[in-house]
Enzyme design. Structure first.
Site, PDB file in Angstrom:
ATOM      1  N   HIS A 214      48.507 101.848 101.924  1.00  0.00           N
ATOM      2  CA  HIS A 214      49.193 101.442 100.675  1.00  0.00           C
ATOM      3  C   HIS A 214      49.799 100.043 100.786  1.00  0.00           C
ATOM      4  O   HIS A 214      50.874  99.775 100.246  1.00  0.00           O
ATOM      5  CB  HIS A 214      50.284 102.454 100.296  1.00  0.00           C
ATOM      6  CG  HIS A 214      49.762 103.830 100.015  1.00  0.00           C
ATOM      7  ND1 HIS A 214      49.240 104.208  98.809  1.00  0.00           N
ATOM      8  CD2 HIS A 214      49.655 104.926 100.810  1.00  0.00           C
ATOM      9  CE1 HIS A 214      48.834 105.459  98.854  1.00  0.00           C
ATOM     10  NE2 HIS A 214      49.076 105.924 100.063  1.00  0.00           N
TER      11      HIS A 214
ATOM     12  N   ASN B  58      49.582 110.489  94.529  1.00  0.00           N
ATOM     13  CA  ASN B  58      48.384 109.673  94.350  1.00  0.00           C
ATOM     14  C   ASN B  58      47.854 109.891  92.935  1.00  0.00           C
ATOM     15  O   ASN B  58      48.326 110.783  92.215  1.00  0.00           O
ATOM     16  CB  ASN B  58      47.296 110.098  95.350  1.00  0.00           C
ATOM     17  CG  ASN B  58      47.477 109.466  96.721  1.00  0.00           C
ATOM     18  OD1 ASN B  58      48.046 108.386  96.855  1.00  0.00           O
ATOM     19  ND2 ASN B  58      46.983 110.146  97.734  1.00  0.00           N
TER      20      ASN B  58
END
Ligand code: NDP
Length: 502
Positions: free
Chosen positions: A54, A127
């Protein structure tokens, strides 16, 4: 308006910021130019370790508003009444790429929300997909290595990814979503966010429930096709970051409707799926989601590094009324996120303004460490128990226990439901014909350079999810269909043995 005075880091006025101090006009430079030394030394330290996953992301502030009474499920104060608003900071991201990678890469998207509640910070770290590739955190570093660069070539390497996936059939569901056009959302505003994990909610009476979060985009789902995403990577590698920032600046505040799937422990006992298996969803027909609230983002950060790069989300940031589940992937993340932030930002990362509780106070006996920039507990006691009126734990904040027990061991997954039913249903019943065509084309394009034995092994798995799915990928790759069928009929162990890679 009077000009602002430039100073050193320690507030001393700077007289000249364009000319290095030298001996004579041509130099050499003088070591006594302490302003130059301070400026260069700080510059040399501008980069902190990027997140290992990320790394590339965009964030914004806003609020969460409760729209339904959920007090019978949770005693969380921020969810306690209809109309209640809580400040939030949200960050969206790609997963595998570096901090400078393109926003349009095929990848899951991170969807993390920090709720600044009056009972401390609550982080929902999800997510844009309701499932994940693996269900055991012991596999996580290996899986992520396959999404990063080949150690020899330093190139992204589809062979590493498909080798791992073909050896890990539980990945089939997430791989199918990733290679559908949902793997390349048009913008961060046009995608859903899911907790993916199961969490526990518990109410004031001590009753608990298993829950999953679904933040459904109010902007509507929009995706890029494979060719559109490839073009966007070149045209504007920051397109999703730009889109989020510009939309908020224009006053178009993106929002998401929070829907929850909720199961009582009794319902969970008879449920057909393992509710702690992150590779599966809870079918909507069996657990209809209920609408709970609205997430709105309405303010951009003023400084990207301070507020987005230093933002630290952590699934172990929970508040009373919300707990974790035995989901093994979640259990692994409870350790890993905090540990990553300790490495990346230091032991006092909770004091960085974006991470600080805004409507609660930190009161404990943790002291000192690098960058302890608050009062560090002042002159109060730094140990517990103490007789000097220091903060005390309150037993009222215990959680209802759950009934999970057994000998400590490394257990193989043993639920009777296989890993192919849900991805098969997705392919057959949820996707349109256009979705299926794009899915197959995205997979074929990505697998073309992969060694044939891995292609065959993976196609057998697609075939097990859905015969048409396996056949179309095999055709696209020019594989022998009889061989795919033969491999599909084998156990995974035999299939792997039958597809050695030279
Ligand atoms: P439903 O028909 O009730 O729900 C289908 C869900 O799939 C919708 O939430 C929809 O999201 C989403 N969806 C639509 N197209 C795609 C796509 N190309 N890729 C991924 N998701 C898509 O079905 P079930 O609940 O019985 O689930 C069937 C399958 O749908 C699952 O196996 C799973 O793959 C997928 N799915 C299920 C979810 C769940 O929590 N049950 C959540 C998301 C996906 P939207 O409403 O935003 O269009």
């Amino acid at each position: 308006m009077a000009k602002k005075k430039m100073t050193t880091a320690f507030g001393v006025p700077v007289g000249n910021d364009l000319n290095t101090m030298t001996s004579g006009s041509r130099g050499p430079s003088l070591l006594q130019d302490v302003h130059l030394l301070e400026k260069l030394a700080h510059f040399d330290r501008e980069r902190i370790p990027e997140r290992v996953v990320h790394a590339k992301g965009a964030g914004a502030y806003g609020y969460f508003e409760v729209t339904a009474d959920v007090s019978k499920y949770t005693k969380a104060a921020f969810l306690s009444e209809v109309g209640k608003r809580t400040d939030v900071f949200a960050r969206f991201s790609t997963v595998g790429g570096e901090k400078g990678s393109a926003d349009a890469e095929r990848d899951p998207r991170g969807f993390a929300v920090k709720f600044y509640t009056e009972e401390g910070n609550y982080d929902m770290t999800g997510n844009n997909t309701p499932v994940f590739f693996i269900r055991d955190p012991l596999k996580f570093p290996d899986f992520i290595h396959t999404q990063k660069r080949n150690p020899a070539t330093n190139l992204k390497d589809p062979t590493m990814a498909w080798d791992f996936w073909s050896l890990t059939p539980e990945s089939m569901h997430q791989v199918t979503i990733l290679f559908s056009d949902r793997g390349t959302p048009a913008t961060y505003r046009n995608m859903n966010g899911y907790s993916s994990h199961t969490y526990k909610w518990y109410n004031a009476k001590g009753e608990y429930f298993w829950v999953q979060y679904h933040f459904k985009t109010d902007q509507g789902i929009k995706n890029l096709t494979g060719p559109e995403a490839a073009a966007m990577c070149g045209k504007d590698p920051d397109h999703a970051t730009r889109d989020l920032y510009d939309a908020i600046e224009r006053g178009e505040h993106p929002s998401w409707t929070l829907e929850m799937q909720i199961l009582s422990p009794e319902q969970a006992k008879d449920f057909g799926w393992d509710i702690f298996d992150i590779t599966k969803v809870w079918p909507h027909k069996e657990v209809p989601p209920i609408t709970v609230g609205k997430l709105v983002l309405n303010r951009n950060p003023e400084n990207y590094f301070a507020e987005v790069e230093q933002a630290a989300f952590n699934p172990s940031n929970l508040v009373p009324g919300i707990g974790v589940s035995p989901d093994k992937m979640l259990q692994g993340r409870l350790f890993s996120y905090h540990d990553t932030h300790l490495h990346r930002l230091g032991p006092n990362y909770h004091l960085i303004p974006v991470n600080q509780p805004k409507h609660a106070m930190e009161q404990n006996y943790q002291r000192d460490g690098n960058m302890r920039v608050d009062a560090n507990g002042g002159g109060g006691p730094n140990y517990w128990p103490n007789s000097f009126h220091g903060p005390a734990p309150d037993a009222a904040y215990g959680e209802p226990p759950i009934e999970e027990h057994g000998p400590g061991d490394r257990y193989e997954f043993d639920h009777p439901n296989d890993d192919f039913v849900q991805p098969g249903n997705l392919y057959r019943h949820v996707m349109s014909e256009q979705d299926r065509t794009n899915l197959v084309s995205n997979i074929v394009g990505n697998m073309e350079s992969v060694p044939k034995p891995i292609q065959l092994r993976q196609c057998a798995l697609f075939f097990l999810a859905d015969e048409d799915y396996g056949a179309r990928v095999a055709e696209g790759l020019g594989l022998d269909m009889a061989e795919v069928k033969r491999l599909a009929a084998m156990s995974q162990e035999d299939r792997v043995a039958a597809t050695p890679v030279k």
